[in-house]
Design a protein around this motif. Sequence first.
Motif, PDB file in Angstrom:
ATOM      1  N   THR A 151     -46.018   6.216 -65.931  1.00 15.70           N
ATOM      2  CA  THR A 151     -47.279   6.831 -65.507  1.00 15.70           C
ATOM      3  C   THR A 151     -47.146   7.255 -64.052  1.00 15.70           C
ATOM      4  O   THR A 151     -46.196   6.888 -63.375  1.00 15.70           O
ATOM      5  N   ARG A 152     -48.120   8.014 -63.615  1.00 18.92           N
ATOM      6  CA  ARG A 152     -48.091   8.425 -62.209  1.00 18.92           C
ATOM      7  C   ARG A 152     -49.500   8.513 -61.659  1.00 18.92           C
ATOM      8  O   ARG A 152     -50.472   8.760 -62.390  1.00 18.92           O
ATOM      9  N   PHE A 153     -49.591   8.296 -60.337  1.00 17.07           N
ATOM     10  CA  PHE A 153     -50.822   8.568 -59.600  1.00 17.07           C
ATOM     11  C   PHE A 153     -50.442   9.697 -58.658  1.00 17.07           C
ATOM     12  O   PHE A 153     -49.451   9.585 -57.939  1.00 17.07           O
ATOM     13  N   ALA A 154     -51.223  10.788 -58.693  1.00 18.02           N
ATOM     14  CA  ALA A 154     -50.776  12.011 -58.023  1.00 18.02           C
ATOM     15  C   ALA A 154     -51.813  12.567 -57.049  1.00 18.02           C
ATOM     16  O   ALA A 154     -52.382  13.626 -57.268  1.00 18.02           O
ATOM     17  N   PRO A 155     -52.070  11.850 -55.970  1.00 19.68           N
ATOM     18  CA  PRO A 155     -53.066  12.364 -55.024  1.00 19.68           C
ATOM     19  C   PRO A 155     -52.499  13.495 -54.158  1.00 19.68           C
ATOM     20  O   PRO A 155     -51.288  13.556 -53.955  1.00 19.68           O
ATOM     21  N   SER A 156     -53.366  14.363 -53.693  1.00 22.50           N
ATOM     22  CA  SER A 156     -52.957  15.351 -52.696  1.00 22.50           C
ATOM     23  C   SER A 156     -53.213  14.724 -51.338  1.00 22.50           C
ATOM     24  O   SER A 156     -54.315  14.241 -51.095  1.00 22.50           O
ATOM     25  N   PRO A 157     -52.218  14.735 -50.460  1.00 21.18           N
ATOM     26  CA  PRO A 157     -52.439  14.102 -49.150  1.00 21.18           C
ATOM     27  C   PRO A 157     -53.242  15.001 -48.224  1.00 21.18           C
ATOM     28  O   PRO A 157     -52.786  15.375 -47.149  1.00 21.18           O
ATOM     29  N   LEU A 205     -45.660   7.052 -57.657  1.00 24.32           N
ATOM     30  CA  LEU A 205     -46.606   7.655 -56.719  1.00 24.32           C
ATOM     31  C   LEU A 205     -46.080   9.048 -56.408  1.00 24.32           C
ATOM     32  O   LEU A 205     -44.969   9.198 -55.894  1.00 24.32           O
ATOM     33  N   ARG A 206     -46.870  10.037 -56.776  1.00 19.62           N
ATOM     34  CA  ARG A 206     -46.445  11.424 -56.566  1.00 19.62           C
ATOM     35  C   ARG A 206     -47.392  12.089 -55.584  1.00 19.62           C
ATOM     36  O   ARG A 206     -48.603  12.096 -55.810  1.00 19.62           O
ATOM     37  N   LEU A 207     -46.849  12.603 -54.511  1.00 19.46           N
ATOM     38  CA  LEU A 207     -47.696  13.278 -53.533  1.00 19.46           C
ATOM     39  C   LEU A 207     -47.735  14.767 -53.859  1.00 19.46           C
ATOM     40  O   LEU A 207     -46.706  15.447 -53.825  1.00 19.46           O
ATOM     41  N   ASP A 208     -48.913  15.237 -54.219  1.00 18.87           N
ATOM     42  CA  ASP A 208     -49.092  16.646 -54.582  1.00 18.87           C
ATOM     43  C   ASP A 208     -49.323  17.453 -53.302  1.00 18.87           C
ATOM     44  O   ASP A 208     -50.462  17.768 -52.942  1.00 18.87           O
ATOM     45  N   ASP A 209     -48.200  17.763 -52.643  1.00 21.29           N
ATOM     46  CA  ASP A 209     -48.306  18.345 -51.308  1.00 21.29           C
ATOM     47  C   ASP A 209     -47.731  19.751 -51.231  1.00 21.29           C
ATOM     48  O   ASP A 209     -47.028  20.102 -50.290  1.00 21.29           O
ATOM     49  N   LEU A 256     -48.734  26.536 -57.332  1.00 22.43           N
ATOM     50  CA  LEU A 256     -49.987  25.799 -57.445  1.00 22.43           C
ATOM     51  C   LEU A 256     -49.802  24.526 -58.260  1.00 22.43           C
ATOM     52  O   LEU A 256     -48.827  24.361 -58.998  1.00 22.43           O
ATOM     53  N   TYR A 257     -50.770  23.634 -58.076  1.00 20.21           N
ATOM     54  CA  TYR A 257     -50.731  22.311 -58.679  1.00 20.21           C
ATOM     55  C   TYR A 257     -50.302  22.310 -60.147  1.00 20.21           C
ATOM     56  O   TYR A 257     -49.463  21.518 -60.557  1.00 20.21           O
ATOM     57  N   THR A 258     -50.882  23.209 -60.932  1.00 21.00           N
ATOM     58  CA  THR A 258     -50.636  23.149 -62.375  1.00 21.00           C
ATOM     59  C   THR A 258     -49.155  23.270 -62.723  1.00 21.00           C
ATOM     60  O   THR A 258     -48.628  22.503 -63.520  1.00 21.00           O
ATOM     61  N   ALA A 306     -46.533  22.790 -60.674  1.00 19.61           N
ATOM     62  CA  ALA A 306     -45.772  21.681 -60.095  1.00 19.61           C
ATOM     63  C   ALA A 306     -45.979  20.416 -60.934  1.00 19.61           C
ATOM     64  O   ALA A 306     -45.033  19.699 -61.269  1.00 19.61           O
ATOM     65  N   SER A 307     -47.221  20.166 -61.295  1.00 20.87           N
ATOM     66  CA  SER A 307     -47.560  18.954 -62.022  1.00 20.87           C
ATOM     67  C   SER A 307     -46.850  18.922 -63.384  1.00 20.87           C
ATOM     68  O   SER A 307     -46.307  17.894 -63.806  1.00 20.87           O
ATOM     69  N   VAL A 308     -46.859  20.058 -64.043  1.00 25.71           N
ATOM     70  CA  VAL A 308     -46.248  20.134 -65.366  1.00 25.71           C
ATOM     71  C   VAL A 308     -44.726  19.897 -65.278  1.00 25.71           C
ATOM     72  O   VAL A 308     -44.156  19.145 -66.063  1.00 25.71           O
ATOM     73  N   VAL A 344     -53.449   9.592 -67.088  1.00 26.01           N
ATOM     74  CA  VAL A 344     -54.878   9.260 -67.044  1.00 26.01           C
ATOM     75  C   VAL A 344     -55.441   9.887 -65.788  1.00 26.01           C
ATOM     76  O   VAL A 344     -54.886   9.724 -64.702  1.00 26.01           O
ATOM     77  N   ARG A 345     -56.526  10.610 -65.932  1.00 28.45           N
ATOM     78  CA  ARG A 345     -57.164  11.237 -64.766  1.00 28.45           C
ATOM     79  C   ARG A 345     -58.621  11.513 -65.092  1.00 28.45           C
ATOM     80  O   ARG A 345     -59.083  11.246 -66.206  1.00 28.45           O
ATOM     81  N   GLY A 346     -59.336  12.062 -64.110  1.00 29.50           N
ATOM     82  CA  GLY A 346     -60.770  12.263 -64.266  1.00 29.50           C
ATOM     83  C   GLY A 346     -61.092  13.354 -65.277  1.00 29.50           C
ATOM     84  O   GLY A 346     -60.271  14.250 -65.534  1.00 29.50           O
ATOM     85  N   ASP A 383     -62.810  15.825 -65.015  1.00 26.71           N
ATOM     86  CA  ASP A 383     -62.833  17.177 -64.451  1.00 26.71           C
ATOM     87  C   ASP A 383     -61.515  17.908 -64.740  1.00 26.71           C
ATOM     88  O   ASP A 383     -61.399  19.099 -64.491  1.00 26.71           O
ATOM     89  N   HIS A 384     -60.525  17.191 -65.269  1.00 24.04           N
ATOM     90  CA  HIS A 384     -59.222  17.807 -65.557  1.00 24.04           C
ATOM     91  C   HIS A 384     -59.044  18.202 -67.026  1.00 24.04           C
ATOM     92  O   HIS A 384     -57.955  18.646 -67.406  1.00 24.04           O
ATOM     93  N   VAL A 385     -60.100  18.043 -67.841  1.00 20.69           N
ATOM     94  CA  VAL A 385     -59.926  18.279 -69.281  1.00 20.69           C
ATOM     95  C   VAL A 385     -59.405  19.700 -69.585  1.00 20.69           C
ATOM     96  O   VAL A 385     -58.466  19.877 -70.371  1.00 20.69           O
TER      97      VAL A 385
HETATM   98  N1  GLU Z   1     -53.353  16.170 -57.378  1.00 24.39           N
HETATM   99  C1  GLU Z   1     -54.183  16.218 -58.544  1.00 24.39           C
HETATM  100  C2  GLU Z   1     -55.558  15.664 -58.200  1.00 24.39           C
HETATM  101  O1  GLU Z   1     -55.661  14.867 -57.291  1.00 24.39           O
HETATM  102  C3  GLU Z   1     -53.544  15.404 -59.643  1.00 24.39           C
HETATM  103  C4  GLU Z   1     -54.199  15.523 -60.947  1.00 24.39           C
HETATM  104  C5  GLU Z   1     -53.330  14.949 -62.038  1.00 24.39           C
HETATM  105  O2  GLU Z   1     -53.360  13.744 -62.221  1.00 24.39           O
HETATM  106  O3  GLU Z   1     -52.589  15.712 -62.643  1.00 24.39           O
HETATM  107  O4  GLU Z   1     -56.540  16.051 -58.797  1.00 24.39           O
END
Ligand code: GLU
Length: 441
Positions: free
Chosen positions: A4-10, A38-42, A182-184, A186-188, A200-202, A204-206
């Motif tokens: 799994t990953r947690f992917a916050p944007s810093p 831990l993935r930094l979406d930067d 863009l995020y999409t 990179a994330s993929v 797993v995410r919020g 709002d990402h459906v």
């Molecule tokens: N950086 C994205 C966000 O914080 C990650 C979303 C995801 O988990 O793919 O919304």
Amino acid sequence: MTVTRFAPSPTGYIHVGNLRTALMNYLIARKAGGQFILRLDDTDPERSKEEYADGIKEDLEWLGLTWDRLERQSERLDRYEAAAQDLRDKGRFYECFETPTELDLKRKKQLNMGKPPVYDRSALDLSDTEKDAQRAERGAGHWRFKLDQERIEWKDGILGDLSIDAASVSDPVLIRGDGQFLYTLASVCDDIDFGITHVVRGSDHVTNTATQIQIIEALGGKVPEFAHHSLLTGPQGEALSKRLGTLALRDLRDRGIQPMALLSLMARLGSSQPVELCSTMEELIAGFDISTFGSAPTKFDVDDLLPLTARVNQALPFAEVAPRIAALGVPDDQAERFWAVTRENISVLDDLGPWWTMMRDGAEPVIDDEDAEFVAQAMELLPDAPFSEDTWANWTAAVKEATGRKGRGLFMPLRKALTGQAHGPDMSTLLPLLQVVRARK
Ligand code: GLU
């Protein structure tokens, strides 16, 4: 293996909303004996800051949410370029030249006609010559992924069976005109390359998930399991988005909230299981079950963290609080007694300070008019310091004898006169710690 990953944007500090995502992904990985990344979406160089990346790591470490691997999207741009080329080769990627204003205008027109504001794909009709002309006039275009216009379906770990009609979604932009990935995209690429099995995410990402499923498939990757948790609201169901700034994890830490209090609450909030204070991460992991979470918005009340924090703090062994107590200036030979006396009267550890100040300097006495004479008389009978564990019993017995008062009418005025408050620690144990009695002066 579960990954799994947690992917916050810093681009800011993380808050309780992000924590929910981080924690669920962490617990899934740990429960399965898998890996948590831990993935930094930067990929946005302007908004991403090293200070925030460090802050995010610090916050996760404070909570004990350790990661097995750290990845930064800014270091993987070559990979994203290769993926973009792959999509071009497969005829799933096309360059568009509309300005934001033009796109906005198109959307407004569609809405006026009662149509969904979906990108009309007019760039697909451009010939090579037209594209050259556009490029010469407007600079490089932005690139969209060409969705297959069919239903996209998946079984969501929280929301159940989901189905989204790709025709109702605009082809997502994956590269901006200035070349930024863009995020999409990179994330993929990352989810494929790092072998992510669960996302797993919020909620709002459906819609993102629907398009990402098609992109993953186009790139030949394996589609992970998805689960979307509901968004947090305030205690009355109000949107939390504006208040999230005040709910940063570091602010909660500064307020003295205990990690286990926060984790225990967040691991159960919005699920059908009751909130239980865990004392170890192992307990938290064992009790976690994503299928117990519901789709309704989840109410979060920051005040709920205080009683849980109080329970964590009150159970702390003396050794753990000794340095803090010493820092207050409590003499060594009284420190253990001080902890025993005050522990049940604190929520956060900062509450210890005022108790010590009261004992050291004496409290401003609170004496009701009808008790003034009684208290004066009692103070005459108070023996000289130092006090012992017996002082309170002996003194109140003598006061009872002299004044005829008993029960609450006897004890409460004395407590208020000595401590300035109607509540607090047991008086027999408190008295030996009182250095000064102001009521007597
Ligand atoms: N950086 C994205 C966000 O914080 C990650 C979303 C995801 O988990 O793919 O919304």
